[in-house]
Motif scaffolding. Structure first.
Motif, short mmCIF file in Angstrom:
data_model
loop_
_atom_site.label_atom_id
_atom_site.label_comp_id
_atom_site.label_asym_id
_atom_site.label_seq_id
_atom_site.Cartn_x
_atom_site.Cartn_y
_atom_site.Cartn_z
N PHE A 121 0.82 -1.21 0.00
CA PHE A 121 0.00 0.00 0.00
C PHE A 121 0.86 1.26 0.00
O PHE A 121 0.59 2.21 -0.72
N GLN A 122 1.93 1.26 0.80
CA GLN A 122 2.78 2.44 0.93
C GLN A 122 4.07 2.32 0.12
O GLN A 122 4.49 3.27 -0.52
N ASP A 123 4.69 1.16 0.18
CA ASP A 123 6.00 0.97 -0.42
C ASP A 123 6.19 -0.52 -0.66
O ASP A 123 5.28 -1.32 -0.43
N VAL A 124 7.39 -0.87 -1.09
CA VAL A 124 7.69 -2.27 -1.36
C VAL A 124 7.71 -3.06 -0.05
O VAL A 124 8.28 -2.62 0.95
N ILE A 125 7.06 -4.21 -0.07
CA ILE A 125 7.08 -5.14 1.06
C ILE A 125 8.08 -6.25 0.73
O ILE A 125 7.97 -6.91 -0.30
N GLU A 126 9.07 -6.42 1.59
CA GLU A 126 10.05 -7.49 1.44
C GLU A 126 9.72 -8.57 2.46
O GLU A 126 9.56 -8.28 3.65
N LEU A 127 9.64 -9.81 2.00
CA LEU A 127 9.33 -10.90 2.92
C LEU A 127 10.09 -12.15 2.52
O LEU A 127 10.72 -12.23 1.47
N ILE A 128 10.03 -13.14 3.39
CA ILE A 128 10.63 -14.45 3.11
C ILE A 128 9.67 -15.52 3.63
O ILE A 128 8.98 -15.30 4.63
N GLU A 148 4.42 -0.09 5.65
CA GLU A 148 2.97 0.02 5.61
C GLU A 148 2.47 0.87 6.78
O GLU A 148 3.16 1.09 7.77
N THR A 149 1.23 1.36 6.66
CA THR A 149 0.67 2.30 7.62
C THR A 149 0.72 1.75 9.05
O THR A 149 0.19 0.67 9.31
N PRO A 150 1.33 2.48 9.98
CA PRO A 150 1.37 2.03 11.38
C PRO A 150 -0.03 1.85 11.94
O PRO A 150 -0.90 2.68 11.75
N LYS A 155 0.23 -4.53 10.45
CA LYS A 155 -0.23 -5.75 11.10
C LYS A 155 0.18 -7.01 10.33
O LYS A 155 0.13 -8.10 10.88
N ILE A 156 0.60 -6.85 9.07
CA ILE A 156 1.06 -8.02 8.31
C ILE A 156 2.29 -8.64 8.96
O ILE A 156 2.62 -9.80 8.69
N GLU A 157 2.99 -7.88 9.79
CA GLU A 157 4.14 -8.45 10.51
C GLU A 157 3.90 -8.53 12.01
O GLU A 157 4.57 -9.29 12.70
N LYS A 158 2.92 -7.77 12.53
CA LYS A 158 2.70 -7.72 13.97
C LYS A 158 1.52 -8.56 14.44
O LYS A 158 1.43 -8.90 15.61
N ASP A 159 0.60 -8.89 13.52
CA ASP A 159 -0.57 -9.68 13.88
C ASP A 159 -0.18 -11.16 13.83
O ASP A 159 -0.07 -11.76 12.76
N SER A 160 0.02 -11.75 15.00
CA SER A 160 0.50 -13.14 15.06
C SER A 160 -0.48 -14.12 14.44
O SER A 160 -0.08 -15.13 13.85
N ALA A 161 -1.79 -13.84 14.55
CA ALA A 161 -2.79 -14.74 13.96
C ALA A 161 -2.68 -14.75 12.45
O ALA A 161 -2.80 -15.81 11.81
N PHE A 162 -2.43 -13.60 11.85
CA PHE A 162 -2.27 -13.52 10.40
C PHE A 162 -1.00 -14.25 9.97
O PHE A 162 -1.02 -15.07 9.04
N VAL A 163 0.10 -13.98 10.65
CA VAL A 163 1.38 -14.59 10.29
C VAL A 163 1.33 -16.11 10.47
O VAL A 163 1.87 -16.87 9.65
N ARG A 200 -3.44 -8.53 0.91
CA ARG A 200 -3.44 -9.05 -0.47
C ARG A 200 -2.04 -8.97 -1.07
O ARG A 200 -1.65 -9.84 -1.86
N ALA A 201 -1.29 -7.93 -0.71
CA ALA A 201 0.07 -7.79 -1.24
C ALA A 201 0.94 -8.96 -0.79
O ALA A 201 1.71 -9.52 -1.58
N VAL A 202 0.84 -9.34 0.47
CA VAL A 202 1.62 -10.47 0.98
C VAL A 202 1.25 -11.74 0.21
O VAL A 202 2.13 -12.50 -0.23
N ILE A 203 -0.03 -11.97 0.03
CA ILE A 203 -0.50 -13.16 -0.69
C ILE A 203 -0.02 -13.13 -2.14
O ILE A 203 0.44 -14.16 -2.68
N ARG A 204 -0.12 -11.97 -2.76
CA ARG A 204 0.32 -11.84 -4.15
C ARG A 204 1.82 -12.10 -4.29
O ARG A 204 2.26 -12.79 -5.22
#
Length: 226
Positions: A121-128, A148-150, A155-163, A200-204
């Motif tokens: 949404f804000q910038d590039v998301i880097e993940l592994i 991403e927006t605080p 929450k894509i990295e802070k929401d343990s249920a999502f992760v 959606r960005a993480v899933i994509r």
């Protein structure tokens, strides 16, 4: 007869400022700019190795996490349609494409860690994420870098249920609202309310990485290592 003006009970008026030649101003500004530029270069040269070491340590910890703490792992480089233990000749190590293959204590391959990134949404998301090509099952996911927006997108990295969902999901993934998740469907991932774009960005990102790396990883025969 006109009397000269006298100042009583106060300081004399300030003297007019001396004229500063424009050349001197330009020289002063140029010197200050050069000093600031030199300071930036010096600080960057000092900090850059520290930043790189911290990133390397963070990556190592992330590989361990998404592969569920393997006994060891190897770095494999992409060379055309094959994976090699050494980077192909002439490869720039900073941009070389690579994955990380983990092994358990008995030397059996447990899966690959794949790093990827795309705009959120804000910038590039880097993940592994960890991935088992034999089953299409994910072993875990961790966000490496995100702006991403605080309070929402982060929450894509802070929401343990999502992760936590990514430890058992099966690619390709499909993002759904939590109340529409079909029971037992391992392809579905509950998106975060209020942060659907980031979710959606993480899933994509994961789907695109699996699509790109999947055939190569499925064809690779890692064997057993002591």
């Amino acid at each position: 007869m006109t009397q000269p003006m006298m100042h009583h009970g106060g300081p004399p008026p300030p003297a007019a400022p001396a004229d500063v030649p424009a050349r001197r101003l330009l020289v002063t500004l140029a010197a200050a700019g050069a000093a600031a530029g030199l300071l930036i270069v010096v600080v960057y040269g000092w900090a850059s190795p520290i930043i790189e070491r911290n990133k390397a340590r963070a990556l190592q910890a992330a590989i361990q996490e998404v592969l569920q703490h393997p006994a060891r792992y190897d770095t494999l480089y992409r060379g055309g349609d094959a994976l090699t233990a050494a980077p192909p000749a002439g490869t720039d190590l900073k941009t070389a494409e690579r994955v990380y293959l983990g092994y358990d204590a008995e030397g059996r391959a447990v899966g690959y860690a794949i790093a990827a990134g795309e705009p959120g949404f804000q910038d590039v998301i880097e993940l592994i994420f960890g991935y088992d090509p034999a089953t299409g099952r994910l072993l875990g996911m961790k966000v490496l870098e995100s702006r991403e927006t605080p309070g929402l997108g982060d929450k894509i990295e802070k929401d343990s249920a999502f992760v936590r969902q990514f430890r058992a999901a099966v690619a390709p993934l499909a993002g759904v609202k939590p109340d529409r998740h079909a029971p037992g469907d391992a392809h579905q991932v509950d998106m975060i309310t209020g942060a659907t774009i980031s979710s959606r960005a993480v899933i994509r990102i994961i789907n695109h990485a699996v699509e790109r790396w999947g055939p190569l990883l499925a064809a690779h025969q890692p064997g057993t290592k002591p």
